[in-house]
Each structure stands twice: as C-alpha cells, then as structure tokens.
Design a protein around this motif. Sequence first.
Motif, PDB file in Angstrom:
ATOM      1  N   VAL A   1       0.842  -1.199   0.000  1.00 44.15           N
ATOM      2  CA  VAL A   1       0.000   0.000   0.000  1.00 44.15           C
ATOM      3  C   VAL A   1       0.878   1.251   0.000  1.00 44.15           C
ATOM      4  N   MET A   2       1.934   1.241   0.808  1.00 47.53           N
ATOM      5  CA  MET A   2       2.840   2.386   0.848  1.00 47.53           C
ATOM      6  C   MET A   2       3.517   2.587  -0.498  1.00 47.53           C
ATOM      7  N   LEU A   3       3.892   1.509  -1.153  1.00 50.74           N
ATOM      8  CA  LEU A   3       4.505   1.596  -2.472  1.00 50.74           C
ATOM      9  C   LEU A   3       3.530   2.193  -3.486  1.00 50.74           C
ATOM     10  N   ALA A   4       2.277   1.766  -3.434  1.00 47.89           N
ATOM     11  CA  ALA A   4       1.272   2.273  -4.375  1.00 47.89           C
ATOM     12  C   ALA A   4       1.007   3.757  -4.138  1.00 47.89           C
ATOM     13  N   VAL A   5       0.859   4.150  -2.880  1.00 46.38           N
ATOM     14  CA  VAL A   5       0.588   5.559  -2.569  1.00 46.38           C
ATOM     15  C   VAL A   5       1.788   6.428  -2.940  1.00 46.38           C
ATOM     16  N   ALA A   6       2.994   5.929  -2.709  1.00 41.99           N
ATOM     17  CA  ALA A   6       4.184   6.691  -3.077  1.00 41.99           C
ATOM     18  C   ALA A   6       4.274   6.870  -4.590  1.00 41.99           C
ATOM     19  N   SER A   7       3.852   5.860  -5.351  1.00 40.74           N
ATOM     20  CA  SER A   7       3.851   5.979  -6.816  1.00 40.74           C
ATOM     21  C   SER A   7       2.886   7.072  -7.262  1.00 40.74           C
ATOM     22  N   LEU A   8       1.704   7.089  -6.646  1.00 38.08           N
ATOM     23  CA  LEU A   8       0.733   8.145  -6.958  1.00 38.08           C
ATOM     24  C   LEU A   8       1.250   9.513  -6.511  1.00 38.08           C
ATOM     25  N   ALA A   9       1.954   9.534  -5.377  1.00 37.11           N
ATOM     26  CA  ALA A   9       2.528  10.791  -4.890  1.00 37.11           C
ATOM     27  C   ALA A   9       3.562  11.326  -5.867  1.00 37.11           C
ATOM     28  N   ALA A  10       4.399  10.429  -6.405  1.00 43.46           N
ATOM     29  CA  ALA A  10       5.409  10.864  -7.372  1.00 43.46           C
ATOM     30  C   ALA A  10       4.750  11.481  -8.600  1.00 43.46           C
ATOM     31  N   TYR A  11       3.686  10.842  -9.072  1.00 40.22           N
ATOM     32  CA  TYR A  11       2.969  11.368 -10.238  1.00 40.22           C
ATOM     33  C   TYR A  11       2.383  12.748  -9.949  1.00 40.22           C
ATOM     34  N   GLU A  12       1.748  12.874  -8.788  1.00 41.47           N
ATOM     35  CA  GLU A  12       1.112  14.149  -8.430  1.00 41.47           C
ATOM     36  C   GLU A  12       2.149  15.249  -8.222  1.00 41.47           C
ATOM     37  N   LEU A  13       3.269  14.897  -7.577  1.00 41.43           N
ATOM     38  CA  LEU A  13       4.302  15.901  -7.324  1.00 41.43           C
ATOM     39  C   LEU A  13       4.982  16.346  -8.619  1.00 41.43           C
ATOM     40  N   LEU A  14       5.159  15.420  -9.547  1.00 38.08           N
ATOM     41  CA  LEU A  14       5.750  15.797 -10.831  1.00 38.08           C
ATOM     42  C   LEU A  14       4.848  16.777 -11.577  1.00 38.08           C
ATOM     43  N   ARG A  15       3.544  16.673 -11.381  1.00 40.04           N
ATOM     44  CA  ARG A  15       2.605  17.601 -12.008  1.00 40.04           C
ATOM     45  C   ARG A  15       2.628  18.969 -11.329  1.00 40.04           C
ATOM     46  N   ARG A  16       2.826  18.965  -9.998  1.00 39.42           N
ATOM     47  CA  ARG A  16       2.674  20.201  -9.239  1.00 39.42           C
ATOM     48  C   ARG A  16       3.994  20.887  -8.893  1.00 39.42           C
ATOM     49  N   HIS A  17       4.953  20.112  -8.397  1.00 38.51           N
ATOM     50  CA  HIS A  17       6.158  20.691  -7.786  1.00 38.51           C
ATOM     51  C   HIS A  17       7.393  19.945  -8.273  1.00 38.51           C
ATOM     52  N   ARG A  18       7.773  20.155  -9.508  1.00 32.38           N
ATOM     53  CA  ARG A  18       8.928  19.454 -10.069  1.00 32.38           C
ATOM     54  C   ARG A  18      10.198  20.227  -9.702  1.00 32.38           C
ATOM     55  N   ASP A  19      10.650  20.056  -8.450  1.00 32.28           N
ATOM     56  CA  ASP A  19      11.813  20.801  -7.975  1.00 32.28           C
ATOM     57  C   ASP A  19      13.038  19.888  -7.875  1.00 32.28           C
ATOM     58  N   LEU A  20      14.176  20.476  -7.493  1.00 32.12           N
ATOM     59  CA  LEU A  20      15.422  19.730  -7.402  1.00 32.12           C
ATOM     60  C   LEU A  20      15.341  18.645  -6.336  1.00 32.12           C
ATOM     61  N   ALA A  21      14.684  18.935  -5.225  1.00 32.01           N
ATOM     62  CA  ALA A  21      14.562  17.943  -4.161  1.00 32.01           C
ATOM     63  C   ALA A  21      13.807  16.717  -4.651  1.00 32.01           C
ATOM     64  N   LEU A  22      12.733  16.926  -5.417  1.00 31.01           N
ATOM     65  CA  LEU A  22      11.966  15.800  -5.944  1.00 31.01           C
ATOM     66  C   LEU A  22      12.823  14.980  -6.907  1.00 31.01           C
ATOM     67  N   ARG A  23      13.570  15.657  -7.771  1.00 30.72           N
ATOM     68  CA  ARG A  23      14.446  14.930  -8.696  1.00 30.72           C
ATOM     69  C   ARG A  23      15.495  14.133  -7.931  1.00 30.72           C
ATOM     70  N   THR A  24      15.958  14.680  -6.824  1.00 25.47           N
ATOM     71  CA  THR A  24      16.953  13.986  -6.002  1.00 25.47           C
ATOM     72  C   THR A  24      16.402  12.674  -5.472  1.00 25.47           C
ATOM     73  N   VAL A  25      15.202  12.728  -4.895  1.00 26.01           N
ATOM     74  CA  VAL A  25      14.597  11.523  -4.310  1.00 26.01           C
ATOM     75  C   VAL A  25      14.269  10.504  -5.398  1.00 26.01           C
ATOM     76  N   LEU A  26      13.700  10.960  -6.500  1.00 26.68           N
ATOM     77  CA  LEU A  26      13.351  10.035  -7.580  1.00 26.68           C
ATOM     78  C   LEU A  26      14.596   9.399  -8.183  1.00 26.68           C
TER      79      LEU A  26
END
Length: 401
Positions: free
Chosen positions: A180-205
């Motif tokens: 469940v955590m893996l699925a929610v994190a996948s959806l979170a990555a998709y949503e964050l890429l749409r909203r807040h594509r910052d350096l920190a997000l690229r770092t984690v991904l």
Amino acid sequence: FVSFASGMVALTALFGLGRELWSPRVGLIAAALLAVAPVFVDQTHDARPEVMVMAVALAAFYLMLVGERRGSTVLLVIAGLLAGLAVDVHFIGVIAPVSLLIVLLVRQASLRTIAWFAIGVALGAVWWLLVHLVPDPALFFEQMRTFSHPSPLEELQERPLVAIGLGLARFVRVDAGSVVMLAVASLAAYELLRRHRDLALRTVLTVIAVNVVFLTFAVSHINTAYALFIFPYLALLIARLLDVIEPARARIIAATVVSAALISVAYMGWRHRDADYSGYIAKLQAGVPSDAVVLGEPSNWYGFHEQPYLAVPYFNFVGPFGDEVERLGIEYIIADELMLEFQLDLESGLSVNDVEEFLAQEAELVAVVEDAAYGRAQRGGDPPVVTRVYRIGSPGPSDHP
C-alpha cells in the motif's frame, strides 16, 4: 539490538534528509511513516544486515547534502567515507556510493563537491581492501571465483523479460501494508511531478530509480529483504505530498497508509507470537558440545558465537564437500531445510545430493529438532520446520528419520 539501533539511526537520518530537502515537517512525517512501515519494523527486529546498510546510506546521504549546502570539505569526506563503508556492512552496500554519486551529478554539484565526496568513498574502499583482500589475497580471489549465487545478468541473456519481471517483483513480494505504501508513493510521485517538479523531488526520484535498477539487474531476486532500501524514499514522497495537498485529502491518505501498515504489523506479531529463538538454539545446543567446530546456516551463529561456527554462505567450498569438512576440522553439522535446499546448492556450488550422501555415509544423526518458527533462516515458515544435527566421523548411518 544492533538492528533496532540501526533503525533509530535511519529514522534520525531520514528526518534530517526531509528537513534538508524540503522542511522539518516533511522530515518528521517521513520518519513517522517509515517507523510504521511493516518491512522496516520486521528488519529492525531481525538479525540481518539490510537495516544497517540502510542506516549508513541514509546518514551518508544527509551529511552529503549538508556538506554540499555548506561547502564543507569535512562533511563531504565523512559522507563519502560512510557510503564507502556501507560495502563493509554488506556487499549490497555498494549501492550507496553509486547512487549518491549519481545524485550529485543530477544536482549539478560542483566538481569540488564531487571530488571530496569521491575521496571519502575511496578511503572507505581502501579500508574494505585492507580488511578483506590484503590478509589473504589467494583465498579472496578463490572465493570470488567459486561464488555461484544466481545472477540476474545471466538470466537476462536467456530470458530477459522473466529476469526483469522477477527483479521488479521483489518490491511487491512484501507485506500488504508495505505494498500500500509503495502504491501511494507511486501516486505521490505522479502528483508531485505535475505540481512541484523541484530539485529535491528529482533527487529523491533519482535515488529510487538507481536502487530499483541496481536491485533488478545486478542482485538476485531471491532475497526480498533488499526491497527495504527504497522505503525511506517512498516515505519522503508521501510526506511531501501530504505537505502540499489540501488537509482533508492529506488526512485520508495518511490514515490509509498508516492503517494498512499497522494492520500488517499486527498480523506479523500474531504470526510470530510463538517464535522463541533462545528456545530453538537451546534445543540445538543440547546435541552439540560447547567446544565443537560447527557448520550451519548464519542465523544460528548468534547462539553459537562462543565456539567455532562456520556459516555456510560466508565462505565458499573449494573442493569436494567431504574433503572440505576434513580440512576445516568440522565436527558437527546443523542441517536445516535452507542449508540443504538452497545455501549449499546455490551459495557454495555444491550438489545437495552429494552433501546428503556424505551425511548418510560419514555422519551420525544425533538430534532432530522441530520448531514452529525457526530452522529456515527466516521466521514464519510453515510449521513444523525440521532441523537435523549430525556428528561427523561416527561409523555408519543413523536410524533417525
């Protein structure tokens, strides 16, 4: 205790990572999510090295980011040293320096930053060579030559789609709460890429991608425990999403993830309610003299550490099994299902039939131990699990079943 303490270090480092990448609130939420993740809870209560590798890698990651921000040579070298020493905890730790160097490139860090971090990694590599190679180079290279654990790279050449599928399946062959955590994190990555594509997000991904690729293509799919390595970063993704979306949605998502995790943890506790490692070891020790040289699988070492105990996967046999038993002076063999069916066959390149034939002809069965949880290196096997204790050199086979 070591696994639990490593878990506390990992949570502290994850909080620091979240604070460094986004905010203290994100760090706190991420640490809380990882703390209840069933795969993390299980590993912090198990005598395995994965959580130690993860703790060292997260600490190195945090110090690297702080060192990059401050321009601190000392912190960058320490971070690189920790990343390099992760390999000394377990060879799978090579993923730490590789992933962090790639992160620095993605972050377009200065050449100075990359160089000082790399110097720290090199120092860790020197330590590893001094400890593992220099004392006996001939033995080291012989072990590497005879190591026969199944490689995904070999599988890729024959059945590429199957190999990739099995490698990726590692991340869903965990408990339901972690899925469940893996699925929610996948959806979170998709949503964050749409909203807040910052350096920190690229770092984690980037870290997640490097871990997934490395574990899929370079590490056998047999061990699912390595899936643990991506969960701190999944927790960061979810924490960041909870920090930027509407409070009502955030509460629903948080409740879903935490509830699924707690239910899985409760089920794990119920499933292992009768697990008694000390009792299991005591039954084995009843058939083995306290000064005897023993061969067995690794999880028994904690009960036999005060006497000579050879753990099967941690050295490779370089000759016929009987000759090696004589050369090493082995007096007792503790043979459970994992040792006979997996470790000897895959880790040491020996035929299980050859080993069983040796035990039948050259050893006496002195004890048969049945346990509801232990005897397969991992807790929670289908009970009862049967473990047999053999004494070497006794004439004739035993009449025990």
